[in-house]
Design a protein around this motif. Sequence first.
Motif, PDB file in Angstrom:
ATOM      1  N   PRO A   1       0.586  -1.175  -0.196  1.00  0.00           N
ATOM      2  CA  PRO A   1      -0.110   0.041  -0.058  1.00  0.00           C
ATOM      3  C   PRO A   1       0.941   1.289  -0.066  1.00  0.00           C
ATOM      4  N   LEU A   2       0.342   2.229  -0.326  1.00  0.00           N
ATOM      5  CA  LEU A   2       0.985   3.602  -0.753  1.00  0.00           C
ATOM      6  C   LEU A   2       0.146   4.792   0.512  1.00  0.00           C
ATOM      7  N   ALA A   3       0.740   5.047   1.575  1.00  0.00           N
ATOM      8  CA  ALA A   3       0.141   5.906   2.558  1.00  0.00           C
ATOM      9  C   ALA A   3       0.166   7.448   1.957  1.00  0.00           C
ATOM     10  N   THR A   4      -1.023   8.004   2.155  1.00  0.00           N
ATOM     11  CA  THR A   4      -1.378   9.435   1.778  1.00  0.00           C
ATOM     12  C   THR A   4      -0.905  10.302   3.070  1.00  0.00           C
ATOM     13  N   GLN A   5      -0.899   9.682   4.204  1.00  0.00           N
ATOM     14  CA  GLN A   5      -0.348  10.431   5.399  1.00  0.00           C
ATOM     15  C   GLN A   5       0.757   9.469   6.029  1.00  0.00           C
ATOM     16  N   PRO A   6       1.696  10.361   6.616  1.00  0.00           N
ATOM     17  CA  PRO A   6       2.118  11.586   6.405  1.00  0.00           C
ATOM     18  C   PRO A   6       2.576  11.889   4.816  1.00  0.00           C
TER      19      PRO A   6
END
Length: 481
Positions: free
Chosen positions: A367-372
Amino acid sequence: MMRAQHGMVLVGLMLVSAFGAQAGVTVESLWNEMTDLEGLTQFPAPAYVCKQFSSYDRRSTDPEVKTDENWFANGDRGQHLRVEERNGAEEWVLMDADGPGAIVRFWSANPSDAGIVRVYIDGVEEPVLELPLTSMLGGGGMPFVKPISGERSRGWNSYLPIPYARHCKVTTSKRDFYYQVNCRTYEPGTQVESFSLETASAHEELIERIAARLARPGHFRMPPDAKTVHLDADLAPGKEGVVDVGEPGAFYRATVHVEAEDMDAALRGCLLEITFDEAEEPAVLTPLGDFFGAAPGLNTYAALPCGVLADGTMYAHWVMPFARSAEVRVVNHSGRQVGVSVSLLVGAYAWTDRSMYFHAAWRGEYPLATQPRQDWTYVQVDGKGVYVGDMLHITNPVKQWWGEGDEKIYIDGEDFPSHFGTGTEDYYGYAWCCNEPFEHAYHNQPRCDGPGNYGQTSVNRFHIIDAIPFTTSFRFDMEVW
Protein backbone atom coordinates in the motif's frame (compact mmCIF):
# COMPACT_ATOMS: atom_id res chain seq x y z
CA MET A 1 -5.80 6.13 3.40
CA MET A 2 -3.90 3.61 1.28
CA ARG A 3 -3.58 3.42 -2.49
CA ALA A 4 -1.71 1.33 -5.01
CA GLN A 5 0.50 3.33 -7.33
CA HIS A 6 2.36 2.03 -10.35
CA GLY A 7 4.39 3.98 -12.85
CA MET A 8 6.49 3.55 -15.96
CA VAL A 9 9.10 6.09 -17.07
CA LEU A 10 10.78 6.54 -20.44
CA VAL A 11 14.29 7.91 -20.73
CA GLY A 12 16.89 8.11 -23.47
CA LEU A 13 20.33 7.60 -21.95
CA MET A 14 23.56 8.60 -23.62
CA LEU A 15 26.86 6.82 -23.13
CA VAL A 16 29.23 9.10 -25.05
CA SER A 17 29.09 12.60 -26.46
CA ALA A 18 31.17 14.91 -28.61
CA PHE A 19 29.80 17.95 -30.38
CA GLY A 20 30.89 20.13 -33.21
CA ALA A 21 29.33 23.32 -34.51
CA GLN A 22 25.54 23.10 -34.65
CA ALA A 23 22.96 24.83 -36.82
CA GLY A 24 20.65 27.40 -35.29
CA VAL A 25 16.96 27.09 -34.46
CA THR A 26 14.33 28.38 -36.87
CA VAL A 27 10.58 28.51 -36.41
CA GLU A 28 10.28 25.80 -39.04
CA SER A 29 12.92 23.50 -37.52
CA LEU A 30 11.43 23.87 -34.05
CA TRP A 31 7.88 23.20 -35.17
CA ASN A 32 9.01 20.12 -37.09
CA GLU A 33 10.28 18.67 -33.79
CA MET A 34 6.65 18.34 -32.67
CA THR A 35 6.29 15.07 -34.60
CA ASP A 36 9.91 13.93 -34.90
CA LEU A 37 10.29 10.76 -32.84
CA GLU A 38 13.57 9.82 -34.49
CA GLY A 39 15.02 13.17 -33.42
CA LEU A 40 14.56 12.10 -29.81
CA THR A 41 17.24 9.42 -30.30
CA GLN A 42 19.92 12.15 -30.45
CA PHE A 43 21.03 14.29 -27.54
CA PRO A 44 19.88 17.81 -28.46
CA ALA A 45 22.16 20.00 -30.53
CA PRO A 46 22.17 22.85 -29.94
CA ALA A 47 21.92 21.82 -26.32
CA TYR A 48 19.21 23.25 -24.08
CA VAL A 49 17.75 22.99 -20.60
CA CYS A 50 14.02 22.83 -19.93
CA LYS A 51 12.30 24.43 -16.94
CA GLN A 52 8.79 25.33 -15.85
CA PHE A 53 7.17 28.55 -14.63
CA SER A 54 3.97 27.84 -12.71
CA SER A 55 1.51 29.12 -10.12
CA TYR A 56 2.80 26.71 -7.45
CA ASP A 57 2.37 27.85 -3.85
CA ARG A 58 5.34 30.11 -3.02
CA ARG A 59 5.24 28.94 0.59
CA SER A 60 6.94 25.74 -0.64
CA THR A 61 10.55 26.63 0.09
CA ASP A 62 12.16 23.87 2.14
CA PRO A 63 11.91 20.12 1.38
CA GLU A 64 12.93 19.39 4.96
CA VAL A 65 9.78 21.08 6.32
CA LYS A 66 7.22 18.47 5.29
CA THR A 67 4.08 20.35 6.26
CA ASP A 68 1.01 21.69 4.47
CA GLU A 69 2.29 25.16 5.29
CA ASN A 70 5.63 24.66 3.53
CA TRP A 71 6.82 21.89 1.21
CA PHE A 72 3.32 20.48 0.62
CA ALA A 73 1.48 23.83 0.56
CA ASN A 74 -1.42 23.68 -1.85
CA GLY A 75 -2.41 27.27 -2.63
CA ASP A 76 -1.44 26.91 -6.28
CA ARG A 77 -3.81 29.49 -7.73
CA GLY A 78 -3.05 33.13 -8.45
CA GLN A 79 0.71 32.95 -7.88
CA HIS A 80 2.93 35.03 -10.20
CA LEU A 81 6.41 36.49 -10.46
CA ARG A 82 5.28 40.11 -10.00
CA VAL A 83 2.75 42.70 -11.18
CA GLU A 84 3.59 45.49 -13.62
CA GLU A 85 1.72 48.49 -14.98
CA ARG A 86 1.35 49.15 -18.70
CA ASN A 87 -0.81 51.86 -20.26
CA GLY A 88 -2.48 52.44 -16.91
CA ALA A 89 -3.49 48.78 -16.44
CA GLU A 90 -1.97 46.00 -14.34
CA GLU A 91 -0.35 42.95 -15.92
CA TRP A 92 0.65 39.87 -13.95
CA VAL A 93 3.95 38.36 -15.03
CA LEU A 94 3.90 34.57 -15.43
CA MET A 95 7.25 34.04 -17.12
CA ASP A 96 10.38 36.14 -17.52
CA ALA A 97 13.30 34.34 -19.17
CA ASP A 98 16.46 35.27 -20.99
CA GLY A 99 17.11 33.63 -24.33
CA PRO A 100 17.91 32.10 -26.58
CA GLY A 101 14.93 29.90 -25.87
CA ALA A 102 11.39 28.81 -26.66
CA ILE A 103 8.07 28.27 -24.92
CA VAL A 104 7.12 24.65 -25.61
CA ARG A 105 3.95 24.11 -23.52
CA PHE A 106 1.33 26.31 -21.88
CA TRP A 107 -1.37 24.78 -19.64
CA SER A 108 -4.18 26.21 -17.52
CA ALA A 109 -7.18 24.87 -15.64
CA ASN A 110 -9.19 28.09 -15.90
CA PRO A 111 -7.91 30.39 -18.66
CA SER A 112 -11.18 32.33 -18.69
CA ASP A 113 -10.05 33.79 -15.35
CA ALA A 114 -6.75 34.96 -16.87
CA GLY A 115 -8.15 37.50 -19.31
CA ILE A 116 -5.75 38.63 -22.03
CA VAL A 117 -2.37 36.96 -22.43
CA ARG A 118 0.51 38.99 -23.85
CA VAL A 119 3.85 37.62 -25.04
CA TYR A 120 6.74 40.09 -25.26
CA ILE A 121 9.82 39.00 -27.16
CA ASP A 122 13.38 40.35 -27.29
CA GLY A 123 12.67 43.52 -25.33
CA VAL A 124 10.19 44.95 -27.83
CA GLU A 125 7.68 47.15 -26.04
CA GLU A 126 4.63 45.88 -27.93
CA PRO A 127 3.61 42.23 -27.49
CA VAL A 128 3.97 39.86 -30.46
CA LEU A 129 0.87 38.05 -29.18
CA GLU A 130 -2.13 39.63 -27.48
CA LEU A 131 -5.31 37.55 -27.25
CA PRO A 132 -7.62 35.88 -24.74
CA LEU A 133 -5.83 32.99 -23.05
CA THR A 134 -8.86 30.84 -23.89
CA SER A 135 -8.15 31.42 -27.59
CA MET A 136 -4.47 30.51 -27.28
CA LEU A 137 -5.04 27.36 -25.24
CA GLY A 138 -8.40 26.38 -26.71
CA GLY A 139 -7.41 26.17 -30.36
CA GLY A 140 -9.19 29.37 -31.30
CA GLY A 141 -7.48 29.88 -34.67
CA MET A 142 -4.17 30.27 -36.47
CA PRO A 143 -1.54 29.67 -35.32
CA PHE A 144 -3.15 28.07 -32.22
CA VAL A 145 -5.19 25.43 -34.03
CA LYS A 146 -6.58 22.14 -32.78
CA PRO A 147 -5.19 19.70 -31.73
CA ILE A 148 -1.92 21.61 -31.22
CA SER A 149 -4.01 23.63 -28.78
CA GLY A 150 -7.25 22.52 -27.18
CA GLU A 151 -9.29 21.61 -24.10
CA ARG A 152 -9.48 18.01 -22.86
CA SER A 153 -11.10 16.87 -19.63
CA ARG A 154 -11.25 20.48 -18.48
CA GLY A 155 -7.52 21.05 -19.01
CA TRP A 156 -6.39 23.61 -21.60
CA ASN A 157 -3.06 23.11 -23.39
CA SER A 158 -1.05 24.68 -26.18
CA TYR A 159 1.99 22.89 -27.54
CA LEU A 160 2.82 25.46 -30.24
CA PRO A 161 6.48 26.42 -29.69
CA ILE A 162 7.18 30.16 -29.44
CA PRO A 163 10.92 30.78 -29.96
CA TYR A 164 12.81 33.92 -28.94
CA ALA A 165 16.38 35.05 -29.55
CA ARG A 166 17.12 37.18 -26.49
CA HIS A 167 14.23 37.37 -24.03
CA CYS A 168 10.60 36.42 -23.40
CA LYS A 169 8.03 37.75 -20.95
CA VAL A 170 4.47 36.44 -20.61
CA THR A 171 1.76 38.40 -18.79
CA THR A 172 -1.99 38.23 -18.24
CA SER A 173 -4.55 40.92 -17.50
CA LYS A 174 -6.04 38.96 -14.59
CA ARG A 175 -4.36 36.99 -11.83
CA ASP A 176 -6.66 34.41 -10.22
CA PHE A 177 -5.91 31.27 -12.22
CA TYR A 178 -3.71 28.16 -12.44
CA TYR A 179 -0.94 27.92 -15.04
CA GLN A 180 2.18 26.12 -16.17
CA VAL A 181 4.58 27.40 -18.84
CA ASN A 182 7.38 25.09 -19.97
CA CYS A 183 10.33 26.58 -21.82
CA ARG A 184 13.71 25.73 -23.25
CA THR A 185 16.86 27.78 -22.79
CA TYR A 186 19.49 27.03 -25.42
CA GLU A 187 23.22 27.16 -24.86
CA PRO A 188 24.70 30.67 -25.18
CA GLY A 189 25.44 31.72 -28.72
CA THR A 190 22.69 29.64 -30.31
CA GLN A 191 21.07 31.49 -33.18
CA VAL A 192 17.28 31.40 -32.72
CA GLU A 193 14.68 32.87 -35.06
CA SER A 194 12.16 34.74 -32.91
CA PHE A 195 8.44 34.16 -33.30
CA SER A 196 6.27 36.68 -35.12
CA LEU A 197 2.75 36.55 -36.52
CA GLU A 198 4.22 37.25 -39.96
CA THR A 199 6.45 34.19 -39.68
CA ALA A 200 3.56 32.11 -38.40
CA SER A 201 1.42 33.24 -41.33
CA ALA A 202 4.17 32.25 -43.74
CA HIS A 203 4.17 28.76 -42.21
CA GLU A 204 0.42 28.10 -42.10
CA GLU A 205 0.80 25.08 -44.38
CA LEU A 206 3.35 23.59 -41.97
CA ILE A 207 1.02 24.23 -39.01
CA GLU A 208 -1.83 22.52 -40.85
CA ARG A 209 0.39 19.55 -41.68
CA ILE A 210 1.54 19.17 -38.07
CA ALA A 211 -2.03 19.51 -36.80
CA ALA A 212 -3.17 16.79 -39.20
CA ARG A 213 -0.37 14.51 -38.01
CA LEU A 214 -1.25 15.06 -34.35
CA ALA A 215 -4.93 14.45 -35.13
CA ARG A 216 -3.98 10.96 -36.42
CA PRO A 217 -1.21 10.06 -33.97
CA GLY A 218 -1.47 6.31 -34.54
CA HIS A 219 -0.78 6.65 -38.26
CA PHE A 220 2.61 5.23 -39.17
CA ARG A 221 4.83 6.01 -42.15
CA MET A 222 7.02 3.07 -43.14
CA PRO A 223 10.75 3.89 -43.29
CA PRO A 224 12.50 2.80 -46.51
CA ASP A 225 14.02 -0.69 -46.73
CA ALA A 226 12.62 -1.76 -43.38
CA LYS A 227 11.99 -5.38 -42.52
CA THR A 228 9.77 -7.08 -39.95
CA VAL A 229 10.84 -9.73 -37.47
CA HIS A 230 8.26 -11.75 -35.56
CA LEU A 231 7.80 -13.66 -32.36
CA ASP A 232 4.72 -15.87 -32.06
CA ALA A 233 4.70 -17.91 -28.88
CA ASP A 234 2.28 -19.71 -26.62
CA LEU A 235 4.02 -19.19 -23.29
CA ALA A 236 3.41 -21.51 -20.37
CA PRO A 237 4.02 -20.07 -16.89
CA GLY A 238 7.73 -19.36 -16.43
CA LYS A 239 8.54 -19.66 -20.15
CA GLU A 240 9.92 -16.98 -22.43
CA GLY A 241 10.09 -15.99 -26.08
CA VAL A 242 13.07 -14.24 -27.63
CA VAL A 243 13.77 -12.27 -30.82
CA ASP A 244 17.38 -11.49 -31.79
CA VAL A 245 18.49 -8.88 -34.31
CA GLY A 246 22.17 -9.34 -35.12
CA GLU A 247 22.92 -6.22 -37.14
CA PRO A 248 22.94 -2.44 -36.60
CA GLY A 249 19.71 -0.50 -36.97
CA ALA A 250 16.71 0.69 -35.01
CA PHE A 251 13.25 -0.47 -34.06
CA TYR A 252 10.79 1.95 -35.67
CA ARG A 253 7.56 0.21 -34.73
CA ALA A 254 6.63 -2.56 -32.31
CA THR A 255 3.22 -4.19 -32.08
CA VAL A 256 2.08 -6.80 -29.58
CA HIS A 257 -1.13 -8.80 -29.46
CA VAL A 258 -1.88 -10.95 -26.42
CA GLU A 259 -4.35 -13.83 -25.96
CA ALA A 260 -5.16 -14.71 -22.35
CA GLU A 261 -8.08 -15.68 -20.13
CA ASP A 262 -7.22 -12.93 -17.66
CA MET A 263 -5.90 -10.04 -19.78
CA ASP A 264 -5.12 -7.72 -16.86
CA ALA A 265 -3.04 -10.42 -15.15
CA ALA A 266 -1.27 -11.36 -18.37
CA LEU A 267 -0.30 -7.80 -19.28
CA ARG A 268 1.00 -7.04 -15.80
CA GLY A 269 2.52 -10.51 -15.29
CA CYS A 270 4.46 -10.80 -18.56
CA LEU A 271 7.79 -8.97 -18.45
CA LEU A 272 9.22 -7.14 -21.46
CA GLU A 273 13.02 -7.00 -21.64
CA ILE A 274 14.94 -5.24 -24.41
CA THR A 275 18.74 -5.34 -24.45
CA PHE A 276 20.92 -3.37 -26.86
CA ASP A 277 24.48 -4.15 -27.99
CA GLU A 278 25.07 -7.07 -25.60
CA ALA A 279 24.70 -4.88 -22.51
CA GLU A 280 24.81 -6.65 -19.15
CA GLU A 281 21.38 -5.30 -18.15
CA PRO A 282 18.30 -4.70 -20.28
CA ALA A 283 17.54 -1.08 -21.17
CA VAL A 284 13.82 -1.81 -21.09
CA LEU A 285 12.44 -3.77 -18.14
CA THR A 286 8.70 -3.30 -17.61
CA PRO A 287 5.45 -5.24 -17.47
CA LEU A 288 4.32 -5.82 -21.04
CA GLY A 289 1.09 -3.85 -20.83
CA ASP A 290 2.56 -0.90 -18.94
CA PHE A 291 5.15 -0.37 -21.67
CA PHE A 292 2.37 0.67 -24.03
CA GLY A 293 1.03 3.29 -21.62
CA ALA A 294 -2.51 2.21 -20.75
CA ALA A 295 -2.32 -0.25 -17.87
CA PRO A 296 -4.12 -1.94 -16.22
CA GLY A 297 -5.51 -4.09 -19.01
CA LEU A 298 -6.28 -3.10 -22.59
CA ASN A 299 -7.61 0.46 -22.81
CA THR A 300 -7.85 1.92 -26.28
CA TYR A 301 -6.19 5.25 -27.02
CA ALA A 302 -3.92 6.71 -29.69
CA ALA A 303 -0.85 8.81 -28.97
CA LEU A 304 2.13 9.67 -31.13
CA PRO A 305 4.65 7.29 -29.54
CA CYS A 306 2.31 4.49 -28.46
CA GLY A 307 -1.27 3.37 -28.04
CA VAL A 308 -3.80 0.53 -28.05
CA LEU A 309 -5.96 -0.19 -31.10
CA ALA A 310 -9.59 -1.24 -31.00
CA ASP A 311 -8.70 -4.88 -31.72
CA GLY A 312 -6.40 -4.97 -28.68
CA THR A 313 -3.14 -4.57 -30.59
CA MET A 314 -0.66 -2.45 -28.66
CA TYR A 315 1.76 -0.31 -30.68
CA ALA A 316 4.93 1.67 -29.96
CA HIS A 317 6.51 4.12 -32.39
CA TRP A 318 9.44 5.03 -30.17
CA VAL A 319 12.58 4.83 -32.29
CA MET A 320 15.07 2.58 -30.47
CA PRO A 321 18.52 2.49 -32.13
CA PHE A 322 21.38 0.07 -31.58
CA ALA A 323 24.93 0.06 -32.91
CA ARG A 324 25.40 -3.72 -33.27
CA SER A 325 22.49 -5.85 -32.07
CA ALA A 326 19.28 -6.05 -30.08
CA GLU A 327 17.41 -8.72 -28.14
CA VAL A 328 13.72 -8.60 -27.23
CA ARG A 329 12.47 -11.03 -24.62
CA VAL A 330 8.98 -11.67 -23.19
CA VAL A 331 8.88 -13.69 -19.96
CA ASN A 332 5.62 -15.06 -18.60
CA HIS A 333 5.41 -14.56 -14.83
CA SER A 334 1.60 -14.44 -14.77
CA GLY A 335 1.11 -18.02 -13.59
CA ARG A 336 -1.18 -18.77 -16.56
CA GLN A 337 -0.86 -19.63 -20.25
CA VAL A 338 -0.38 -16.53 -22.42
CA GLY A 339 -0.25 -16.25 -26.21
CA VAL A 340 2.01 -13.48 -27.48
CA SER A 341 2.44 -12.18 -31.02
CA VAL A 342 5.21 -9.59 -31.44
CA SER A 343 6.12 -7.74 -34.64
CA LEU A 344 9.19 -5.51 -34.77
CA LEU A 345 9.91 -3.20 -37.70
CA VAL A 346 13.69 -2.88 -38.11
CA GLY A 347 15.24 -0.21 -40.32
CA ALA A 348 18.58 1.41 -41.00
CA TYR A 349 19.92 3.94 -38.53
CA ALA A 350 23.11 6.01 -38.64
CA TRP A 351 24.61 5.78 -35.16
CA THR A 352 26.43 8.99 -34.17
CA ASP A 353 28.25 10.38 -31.14
CA ARG A 354 24.93 11.92 -30.03
CA SER A 355 22.87 8.73 -30.31
CA MET A 356 21.13 7.45 -27.19
CA TYR A 357 19.73 4.09 -26.12
CA PHE A 358 16.06 3.98 -25.27
CA HIS A 359 15.31 3.07 -21.64
CA ALA A 360 12.07 2.25 -19.84
CA ALA A 361 11.64 1.28 -16.19
CA TRP A 362 8.72 0.46 -13.91
CA ARG A 363 7.98 0.98 -10.25
CA GLY A 364 5.01 -0.14 -8.16
CA GLU A 365 4.09 0.24 -4.50
CA TYR A 366 1.21 -1.10 -2.42
CA PRO A 367 0.00 0.00 0.00
CA LEU A 368 0.96 3.63 -0.47
CA ALA A 369 0.11 5.86 2.50
CA THR A 370 -1.26 9.34 1.84
CA GLN A 371 -0.35 10.47 5.37
CA PRO A 372 2.11 11.68 6.40
CA ARG A 373 2.82 13.66 3.23
CA GLN A 374 5.56 12.32 1.00
CA ASP A 375 7.18 12.76 -2.41
CA TRP A 376 7.01 9.51 -4.40
CA THR A 377 9.97 9.16 -6.76
CA TYR A 378 9.03 8.13 -10.29
CA VAL A 379 12.66 7.76 -11.32
CA GLN A 380 16.15 8.80 -10.32
CA VAL A 381 18.94 8.56 -12.90
CA ASP A 382 22.65 9.32 -12.86
CA GLY A 383 24.19 10.04 -16.24
CA LYS A 384 23.34 11.94 -19.38
CA GLY A 385 20.10 11.66 -21.31
CA VAL A 386 16.65 13.02 -22.11
CA TYR A 387 13.39 12.38 -20.24
CA VAL A 388 10.58 11.68 -22.70
CA GLY A 389 7.57 10.54 -20.70
CA ASP A 390 5.72 8.37 -18.21
CA MET A 391 2.48 6.62 -17.42
CA LEU A 392 0.78 6.34 -14.04
CA HIS A 393 -1.67 3.69 -12.84
CA ILE A 394 -3.58 4.37 -9.62
CA THR A 395 -5.85 1.98 -7.72
CA ASN A 396 -8.01 4.25 -5.55
CA PRO A 397 -10.16 2.66 -2.78
CA VAL A 398 -12.38 5.75 -2.40
CA LYS A 399 -14.31 8.15 -4.65
CA GLN A 400 -12.37 11.19 -3.50
CA TRP A 401 -9.66 12.78 -5.58
CA TRP A 402 -6.22 11.21 -5.39
CA GLY A 403 -4.09 13.63 -7.44
CA GLU A 404 -3.68 16.94 -5.65
CA GLY A 405 0.09 16.41 -5.42
CA ASP A 406 2.58 18.45 -7.47
CA GLU A 407 5.39 17.18 -9.67
CA LYS A 408 8.91 18.21 -8.69
CA ILE A 409 11.67 17.62 -11.25
CA TYR A 410 15.32 18.10 -10.36
CA ILE A 411 17.90 18.35 -13.15
CA ASP A 412 21.66 17.99 -12.73
CA GLY A 413 21.71 18.08 -8.94
CA GLU A 414 19.41 21.06 -8.37
CA ASP A 415 18.64 21.84 -4.73
CA PHE A 416 15.21 23.20 -5.71
CA PRO A 417 13.20 21.67 -8.55
CA SER A 418 13.18 23.58 -11.84
CA HIS A 419 9.76 22.04 -12.50
CA PHE A 420 7.35 22.58 -9.59
CA GLY A 421 3.78 21.80 -10.58
CA THR A 422 0.27 22.57 -9.43
CA GLY A 423 -1.38 19.13 -9.29
CA THR A 424 -0.97 15.63 -10.67
CA GLU A 425 -3.74 15.98 -13.24
CA ASP A 426 -2.29 19.35 -14.26
CA TYR A 427 0.99 17.63 -15.09
CA TYR A 428 -0.97 15.18 -17.25
CA GLY A 429 -2.71 18.05 -19.01
CA TYR A 430 -6.23 17.86 -17.62
CA ALA A 431 -7.86 19.60 -14.62
CA TRP A 432 -10.37 19.74 -11.78
CA CYS A 433 -10.11 16.00 -10.89
CA CYS A 434 -11.96 15.24 -14.14
CA ASN A 435 -12.71 11.53 -14.56
CA GLU A 436 -13.59 11.72 -18.27
CA PRO A 437 -11.20 9.70 -20.47
CA PHE A 438 -9.48 11.70 -23.22
CA GLU A 439 -6.97 11.19 -26.03
CA HIS A 440 -4.22 13.34 -27.49
CA ALA A 441 -0.96 12.76 -29.30
CA TYR A 442 0.99 13.84 -26.18
CA HIS A 443 -1.17 13.08 -23.13
CA ASN A 444 -4.07 10.76 -22.32
CA GLN A 445 -6.41 9.39 -19.70
CA PRO A 446 -7.29 6.00 -21.25
CA ARG A 447 -9.10 4.74 -18.17
CA CYS A 448 -10.92 6.10 -15.13
CA ASP A 449 -13.45 3.69 -13.69
CA GLY A 450 -15.49 5.76 -11.23
CA PRO A 451 -17.83 6.55 -9.69
CA GLY A 452 -15.93 9.73 -8.97
CA ASN A 453 -12.24 8.82 -8.91
CA TYR A 454 -12.77 5.37 -7.43
CA GLY A 455 -11.08 2.29 -8.88
CA GLN A 456 -8.52 2.10 -11.65
CA THR A 457 -7.12 5.19 -13.34
CA SER A 458 -4.49 5.27 -16.07
CA VAL A 459 -2.87 8.48 -17.33
CA ASN A 460 0.20 9.23 -19.42
CA ARG A 461 2.24 12.11 -20.79
CA PHE A 462 4.84 11.99 -23.52
CA HIS A 463 7.45 14.76 -23.64
CA ILE A 464 8.07 15.20 -27.37
CA ILE A 465 8.49 18.95 -27.92
CA ASP A 466 8.87 19.45 -24.16
CA ALA A 467 11.52 16.76 -23.61
CA ILE A 468 13.80 17.35 -20.61
CA PRO A 469 17.57 16.87 -21.20
CA PHE A 470 20.00 16.32 -18.34
CA THR A 471 23.79 16.03 -18.28
CA THR A 472 24.62 14.51 -14.88
CA SER A 473 21.41 13.47 -13.09
CA PHE A 474 17.62 13.51 -13.17
CA ARG A 475 14.97 12.98 -10.48
CA PHE A 476 11.21 13.10 -10.82
CA ASP A 477 9.09 13.23 -7.64
CA MET A 478 5.32 13.43 -7.31
CA GLU A 479 3.57 14.43 -4.09
CA VAL A 480 1.23 11.77 -2.72
CA TRP A 481 -2.22 13.00 -1.62
